[in-house]
Motif scaffolding. Structure first.
Motif: not given
Ligand SMILES: [Zn+2]
Ligand SMILES: [Zn+2]
Length: 175
Positions: A82-83, A89-96
């Motif tokens: 969640y942003f 609103v959900e966003v995508d985040c790269c853990p790397s």
């Protein structure tokens, strides 16, 4: 670089002194590279409503529930989170690499949640808790990597919500 949602080729878009990658003519999503966010300095923010409605192909269909791979990092699945404080609103985040992907309309939805001063304050507190809470800061458990991700997140907020970053408006003082 290809869109993590629909596979369309991303194209560069200048905003507030950084270049983001937009899925123009595809699904209309936006990719924020954490390295791009790192280059933002405090004086360079500017609003860009062009990002609120990236031109897209209405015929493009994709599975919203499918796993999404980072456009930068081979084989890394992005995490959904969640942003905003309202958890809408959900966003995508790269853990790397720490990059973010927003679907078409998500930026507008995030901005719409910041219509009142109170909500802006609340959201900023949540986003900055990790950076400014002295207790948290003292915890060895807060890794440098996690702090760096918080900073990238803060920079993104600054680009997306420039009106909040007028000098002197922040309740915690200078940042
Ligand atoms: Zn796309
Ligand atoms: Zn990545």
């Amino acid at each position: 670089m290809n869109c993590p949602a629909c596979g369309h080729t991303l194209s560069a878009h200048e905003v507030g002194g950084i270049t983001v990658d937009v899925c123009k003519g595809g699904c209309g999503g936006i990719w924020f590279d954490s390295h791009e966010l790192n280059r933002v300095d405090e004086a360079s923010e500017s609003a860009d409503d062009g990002l609120l409605d990236v031109p897209r192909d209405p015929a493009v269909r994709f599975d919203h529930t499918a796993r999404r791979y980072c456009p930068h990092c081979p084989d890394i699945v992005m995490m959904r989170h969640y942003f905003s404080v309202r958890r809408e609103v959900e966003v995508d985040c790269c853990p790397s690499c720490g990059g973010y992907f927003l679907d078409h309309g998500e930026l507008a939805a995030i901005r719409a949640q910041f219509v009142t001063e109170e909500l802006r304050r609340e959201a900023a507190r949540a986003a900055f808790a990790e950076l400014f809470d002295p207790q948290l800061a003292a915890e060895a458990a807060v890794s440098a990597e996690r702090r760096e991700r918080s900073r990238a997140f803060a920079r993104m907020l600054r680009v997306l919500l420039p009106s909040y970053w007028l000098p002197g408006k922040q309740p915690w003082g200078a940042y």
